[in-house]
Scaffold this motif. Structure first.
Motif, PDB file in Angstrom:
ATOM      1  N   LEU A  71      28.789  27.615  25.733  1.00 20.65           N
ATOM      2  CA  LEU A  71      29.104  28.971  26.132  1.00 20.65           C
ATOM      3  C   LEU A  71      28.371  29.956  25.231  1.00 20.65           C
ATOM      4  O   LEU A  71      27.956  29.611  24.121  1.00 20.65           O
ATOM      5  CB  LEU A  71      30.607  29.200  26.036  1.00 20.65           C
ATOM      6  N   PRO A  72      28.206  31.205  25.672  1.00 18.30           N
ATOM      7  CA  PRO A  72      27.576  32.211  24.808  1.00 18.30           C
ATOM      8  C   PRO A  72      28.331  32.352  23.490  1.00 18.30           C
ATOM      9  O   PRO A  72      29.547  32.137  23.419  1.00 18.30           O
ATOM     10  CB  PRO A  72      27.672  33.495  25.645  1.00 18.30           C
ATOM     11  N   GLU A  73      27.596  32.715  22.444  1.00 16.16           N
ATOM     12  CA  GLU A  73      28.219  32.842  21.125  1.00 16.16           C
ATOM     13  C   GLU A  73      29.319  33.889  21.127  1.00 16.16           C
ATOM     14  O   GLU A  73      30.386  33.696  20.539  1.00 16.16           O
ATOM     15  CB  GLU A  73      27.153  33.188  20.089  1.00 16.16           C
ATOM     16  N   LYS A  74      29.071  35.006  21.810  1.00 19.41           N
ATOM     17  CA  LYS A  74      30.074  36.061  21.900  1.00 19.41           C
ATOM     18  C   LYS A  74      30.632  36.112  23.312  1.00 19.41           C
ATOM     19  O   LYS A  74      29.890  36.350  24.265  1.00 19.41           O
ATOM     20  CB  LYS A  74      29.462  37.414  21.522  1.00 19.41           C
ATOM     21  N   LEU A  75      31.933  35.878  23.447  1.00 19.23           N
ATOM     22  CA  LEU A  75      32.569  35.919  24.756  1.00 19.23           C
ATOM     23  C   LEU A  75      33.241  37.260  24.978  1.00 19.23           C
ATOM     24  O   LEU A  75      33.971  37.761  24.112  1.00 19.23           O
ATOM     25  CB  LEU A  75      33.610  34.809  24.885  1.00 19.23           C
ATOM     26  N   GLU A  76      32.998  37.829  26.160  1.00 16.60           N
ATOM     27  CA  GLU A  76      33.621  39.069  26.575  1.00 16.60           C
ATOM     28  C   GLU A  76      34.205  38.883  27.969  1.00 16.60           C
ATOM     29  O   GLU A  76      33.795  37.998  28.719  1.00 16.60           O
ATOM     30  CB  GLU A  76      32.595  40.207  26.599  1.00 16.60           C
ATOM     31  N   VAL A  77      35.163  39.729  28.320  1.00 14.75           N
ATOM     32  CA  VAL A  77      35.735  39.675  29.660  1.00 14.75           C
ATOM     33  C   VAL A  77      34.727  40.252  30.648  1.00 14.75           C
ATOM     34  O   VAL A  77      34.387  41.438  30.581  1.00 14.75           O
ATOM     35  CB  VAL A  77      37.057  40.451  29.744  1.00 14.75           C
ATOM     36  N   LEU A  78      34.231  39.404  31.548  1.00 15.86           N
ATOM     37  CA  LEU A  78      33.314  39.871  32.591  1.00 15.86           C
ATOM     38  C   LEU A  78      34.076  40.460  33.765  1.00 15.86           C
ATOM     39  O   LEU A  78      33.646  41.436  34.373  1.00 15.86           O
ATOM     40  CB  LEU A  78      32.431  38.711  33.060  1.00 15.86           C
ATOM     41  N   TRP A  79      35.193  39.834  34.111  1.00 14.34           N
ATOM     42  CA  TRP A  79      36.086  40.403  35.112  1.00 14.34           C
ATOM     43  C   TRP A  79      37.484  39.812  34.974  1.00 14.34           C
ATOM     44  O   TRP A  79      37.665  38.766  34.347  1.00 14.34           O
ATOM     45  CB  TRP A  79      35.564  40.219  36.545  1.00 14.34           C
ATOM     46  N   LYS A  80      38.433  40.523  35.514  1.00  7.56           N
ATOM     47  CA  LYS A  80      39.827  40.095  35.542  1.00  7.56           C
ATOM     48  C   LYS A  80      40.402  40.441  36.898  1.00  7.56           C
ATOM     49  O   LYS A  80      40.229  41.555  37.385  1.00  7.56           O
ATOM     50  CB  LYS A  80      40.619  40.800  34.436  1.00  7.56           C
ATOM     51  N   ARG A  81      41.061  39.468  37.520  1.00  6.56           N
ATOM     52  CA  ARG A  81      41.743  39.710  38.794  1.00  6.56           C
ATOM     53  C   ARG A  81      43.219  39.430  38.610  1.00  6.56           C
ATOM     54  O   ARG A  81      43.602  38.397  38.044  1.00  6.56           O
ATOM     55  CB  ARG A  81      41.193  38.805  39.901  1.00  6.56           C
ATOM     56  N   SER A  82      44.062  40.357  39.068  1.00  9.88           N
ATOM     57  CA  SER A  82      45.514  40.206  38.958  1.00  9.88           C
ATOM     58  C   SER A  82      46.117  40.082  40.346  1.00  9.88           C
ATOM     59  O   SER A  82      45.808  40.878  41.241  1.00  9.88           O
ATOM     60  CB  SER A  82      46.120  41.413  38.228  1.00  9.88           C
ATOM     61  N   PHE A  83      46.981  39.081  40.513  1.00 11.67           N
ATOM     62  CA  PHE A  83      47.615  38.813  41.806  1.00 11.67           C
ATOM     63  C   PHE A  83      49.132  38.856  41.627  1.00 11.67           C
ATOM     64  O   PHE A  83      49.702  38.094  40.849  1.00 11.67           O
ATOM     65  CB  PHE A  83      47.183  37.454  42.342  1.00 11.67           C
ATOM     66  N   LYS A  84      49.773  39.738  42.345  1.00  9.32           N
ATOM     67  CA  LYS A  84      51.215  39.920  42.235  1.00  9.32           C
ATOM     68  C   LYS A  84      51.942  38.649  42.646  1.00  9.32           C
ATOM     69  O   LYS A  84      51.623  38.040  43.665  1.00  9.32           O
ATOM     70  CB  LYS A  84      51.648  41.103  43.107  1.00  9.32           C
ATOM     71  N   ASP A  85      52.919  38.252  41.864  1.00  3.09           N
ATOM     72  CA  ASP A  85      53.759  37.074  42.133  1.00  3.09           C
ATOM     73  C   ASP A  85      52.979  35.769  42.136  1.00  3.09           C
ATOM     74  O   ASP A  85      53.485  34.751  42.624  1.00  3.09           O
ATOM     75  CB  ASP A  85      54.495  37.216  43.483  1.00  3.09           C
ATOM     76  N   ALA A  86      51.777  35.765  41.585  1.00  3.33           N
ATOM     77  CA  ALA A  86      50.945  34.558  41.642  1.00  3.33           C
ATOM     78  C   ALA A  86      50.839  33.918  40.279  1.00  3.33           C
ATOM     79  O   ALA A  86      49.757  33.792  39.727  1.00  3.33           O
ATOM     80  CB  ALA A  86      49.553  34.892  42.176  1.00  3.33           C
TER      81      ALA A  86
END
Length: 408
Positions: A71-86
């Motif tokens: 993996l890349p040396e520095k990890l960052e959040v590329l995307w986040k998806r939130s699903f209700k009740d999931a």
């Protein structure tokens, strides 16, 4: 049903085709020169597997939890998806730029790896605790009602369905043309991957809650019956009218005394896994004997499945520690404390270990020392484990959030 009788034994939590069609050697009396040498596993060479896929629960048929690329040396959040009740207990799988992940809200979702955009979803009333498995444009997954589905990976359309007698809460695996899946009805099913036709069934005296591990044309099941089951798999049609499929050889068992839902990690002649009895095992499967056992100071169950590389076996415990155990001797090399129990299974990428905890944090640790080199606080607890493909790490939590980490 048997799958419902013994559910109190375990807290229910989840878990590429093997090359060559060859007849396996018999376990008893096989002359294998290195069977007596519990040598530590060597790090997997980068590029030994394709780096753009994580098609089964632990990444490959051996379930060793090792990423095929750094993996890349520095990890960052590329995307986040939130699903209700999931809430997510199931680990994501990744193939051809698509993420497949089932949730307790009843949906199996296909998300684009690059952006997290939803491509399709497949609905079941009782939801999915089991991770999916994907091969040749088909997605396989079992649900909490005991149904096992084959879906078109591009559209989510159902190709076929097989019904077992109890819940399926662990992922499938592949050997030859067959797909293997275990059920809480106590049976391991071998199905034709294209048609769903049953090729054989192997039953034990209690539930199966682990993904079947496959190595050298053998399947391994660590069962709730307190045994490791070593199952030879043979190939070839029993008659000329049938397409080549798999059939079962003569199984052998090793007594592990306690039930387990952990998926064995296979490397060479050894499989590694922990039990509900607070013991972790290294078993020489060619000789069907225990090589060593490890017990943490605080007696707590192992629900996490292990990762094996660099002469170390890394596993999370309900004692809130990440343990690194010498693969040759079973000695404790290092441990790392978290603030919650660890049911999440670690992934090794190069010189780093990535693992989530019930404390809501995802940790990056140095493989050889256990020193923390990275941390991300997500909020929700992690039972789901990391999946690594195409330079990205995917993980989901019980708040219904799916995170994609990488380099911007």
């Amino acid at each position: 049903m048997r799958g419902n009788v013994m559910k109190h034994l375990l807290w229910v939590s989840p878990r590429t085709a093997v090359r060559g069609l060859v007849v396996v050697m018999a376990l008893c009396g096989a002359a294998i020169a290195h069977a007596d040498d519990p040598s530590p596993p060597a790090p997997l060479p980068q590029g030994a597997r394709g780096g753009d896929a994580w098609p089964v629960f632990r990444g490959d048929p051996q379930c060793d939890g090792v990423a095929p690329q750094n993996l890349p040396e520095k990890l960052e959040v590329l995307w986040k998806r939130s699903f209700k009740d999931a809430a997510f207990e199931a680990t994501a799988v990744i193939d051809a730029g698509v993420v497949y992940i089932g949730g307790l809200d009843g949906h199996l979702r296909a998300l684009t790896l690059a952006t997290g955009e939803e491509k399709w979803k497949f609905d079941r009333e009782l939801g999915f605790k089991a991770p999916a498995a994907v091969r040749n444009g088909l997605v396989y997954i079992g649900d909490a009602d005991g149904h096992f589905f084959c879906l078109d990976a591009a559209t989510g359309a159902k190709r076929w369905q097989v019904t077992t007698e109890a819940e399926i809460n662990a992922g499938a695996n592949f050997v030859g043309r067959s797909v293997l899946v275990g059920s809480q009805d106590g049976s391991l099913y071998a199905l034709d991957g294209q048609t769903g036709k049953q090729e054989w069934k192997y039953s034990i005296d209690n539930m199966i809650q682990c993904t079947p591990t496959v190595n050298d044309n053998h399947a391994f099941i660590a069962g709730c019956d307190g045994k490791l089951h070593i199952i030879p798999i043979e190939f070839g049609p029993p008659n000329a009218a049938r397409s080549p499929g798999s059939r079962i050889g003569k199984p052998i068992t090793v007594d592990i005394q306690d039930p387990t839902g952990a998926t064995p990690a296979a490397h060479g002649s050894f499989v590694y896994f922990g039990t509900q009895g607070s013991r972790f095992f290294a078993i020489d499967w060619r000789q069907a004997k225990i090589a060593w056992t490890f017990e943490p100071q605080r007696k707590q169950p192992f629900q996490s499945s292990a990762a094996v590389a660099g002469g170390l076996v890394v596993v999370g415990g309900r004692d809130r520690l990440v343990h690194a155990i010498d693969a040759k001797t079973g000695q404790d090399r290092w441990s790392f404390p978290t603030r919650g129990r660890i049911d999440c299974s670690p992934v090794i990428s190069g010189s780093r270990v990535f693992i989530g905890s019930a404390d809501g944090r995802l940790y990056g640790l140095d493989l050889q020392t256990g020193h923390k080199i990275w941390e991300y606080e997500a909020g929700g607890a992690f039972t789901s484990s990391p999946a690594v493909a195409d330079g990205r790490l995917l993980i989901a939590n019980d708040d219904g959030d799916v995170f994609c980490f990488g380099s911007k």
